[in-house]
Enzyme design. Sequence first.
Site, PDB file in Angstrom:
ATOM      1  N   CYS A   1       0.840  -1.201   0.000  1.00 25.64           N
ATOM      2  CA  CYS A   1       0.000   0.000   0.000  1.00 25.64           C
ATOM      3  C   CYS A   1       0.873   1.248   0.000  1.00 25.64           C
ATOM      4  O   CYS A   1       2.052   1.208   0.331  1.00 25.64           O
ATOM      5  CB  CYS A   1      -0.895   0.046   1.239  1.00 25.64           C
ATOM      6  SG  CYS A   1      -1.938  -1.397   1.498  1.00 25.64           S
TER       7      CYS A   1
ATOM      8  N   ASP B   1      19.889  37.522 -12.869  1.00 26.47           N
ATOM      9  CA  ASP B   1      18.627  37.753 -13.561  1.00 26.47           C
ATOM     10  C   ASP B   1      17.981  39.045 -13.061  1.00 26.47           C
ATOM     11  O   ASP B   1      17.908  39.296 -11.851  1.00 26.47           O
ATOM     12  CB  ASP B   1      17.687  36.571 -13.322  1.00 26.47           C
ATOM     13  CG  ASP B   1      16.359  36.732 -14.010  1.00 26.47           C
ATOM     14  OD1 ASP B   1      16.273  36.431 -15.209  1.00 26.47           O
ATOM     15  OD2 ASP B   1      15.396  37.169 -13.338  1.00 26.47           O
TER      16      ASP B   1
END
Length: 491
Positions: free
Chosen positions: A34, A441
């Site tokens: 599971c 940037d």
Amino acid sequence: MHTDTERCVRAVQSKDARFDGWFFTAVLTTRIYCRPSCPAVPPKVENMTFLPSAAACQQAGFRACKRCRPDTSPGSPEWNARADAVARAVRLIQDGVVDREGVPGLATRLGYSTRQVERQLTAELGAGPLALARAQRAQTARLLIETSELPMGDVAFAAGFSSIRTFNDTVREVFALSPSELRQRSGKAGPRGPRIPGTISLRLPFRAPLPPDNLFGHLAATAVPGVEEWRDGAYRRTLRLPYGTGVVALTPQPDHIGCRLALTDLRDLTIAISRCRWMLDLDADPEAVDEQLRSDPLLAPLVDKSPGRRVPRTVDAAEFAVRAVLGQQVSTAAARTHAARLATAHGEAVEDPLGGLTRLFPSPQALAALDPESLAMPRTRRTTLTTLVAALADGSLPLGIDSDWEAARAQLSALPGFGPWTTEVIAMRALGDPDAFLPSDLGVRRAARGLGLPSTPAALTARAAAWRPWRAYAVQYLWATDDHAINHLPA
């Protein structure tokens, strides 16, 4: 993770979905495995054992739970946060390399012997490359059985099985149901009217939270006309795949990403799904990322405002590298215009069932014969582009999900016209390095200044050392402070 028994037990007993995909719970008494968030009553601690992959569970003789469907959980984020041989191997297996080229082909790409690859994968995942590929084929088969009306023979070969007998045996072994029984449980008992051949609709799971604004906003705002578009609340684009071409539509939903694929060859389904998950960074672990970034008091408000941001990536690393060069020192609109011209002139035509998309982005081989004088850009950038395309076309610059991040950086930096910004944005969005950083940037520097962070590249890099290894995600939070189109879903 799976070796920390106490932590795994706590996750299972609390049904914590954050750990789905990190490990699997195998129940010794029922022989079922599971996901940690399984809704069933947790088994006794002495009856639980923990394994690192679904393939390891299947190889140990456990079958998938019918309630929690562990085969549909998000993938482990660990393999996208590393660049060692095991992580690169897992990414290649997810991209279908074992099915297409076999284990020797996988080993060749990694630069190791077959025995070394087998040993390293088994040590970390409890299963070798063939078992991992088999588990992926079983998952794809279940997906096709439950979401399509294809004949079972077509499902078998589309999922990558070599024979219908192997397909039947694997499905029974893994899911404890025959293919027909799986389809009956899902309500897909047979054809119910006309449908578009080769079109599959499915759900792509992810670990919550996931704010879609900057993720889909970035893809939509930079979309190349004819190759990509935003339509009816979905990001759509064309795909170049090993066996053919495709068109995908990806729709953000609160608990999943809706995915509709139109493929010319269904054998490309697994690869297409893997590349879409990669592009949207769906296997990320937002809890781990955000916890680290919140440790910076100036960054914490951004994380708290919209937790779970992802890094928008790409389905084709070479394509993104070309587009990164086209975008050097120009606006988003200008970069789209340059890319659209290349696609129109050199891209392969495709058919879109809904219209609107007409081209694949041209391959490096198609661009190798490009006349530099036809490019409306400065001569130095023409040289940068043609040099990059030549290196991609002849294979001397291999870029992809299996790239060694630092080696790729070194090769890119050696090309003319490649500075830190271009190299890092390719490392971030094309290669998937979660620690890629863009201190120079303009948007990052503007956001840093507004938050009171250092705004010079050197000082910001020093401050960002505390954000490692998730600096690429920090960039997304910083970019999101700007009122740019990339940060908003289109109307």
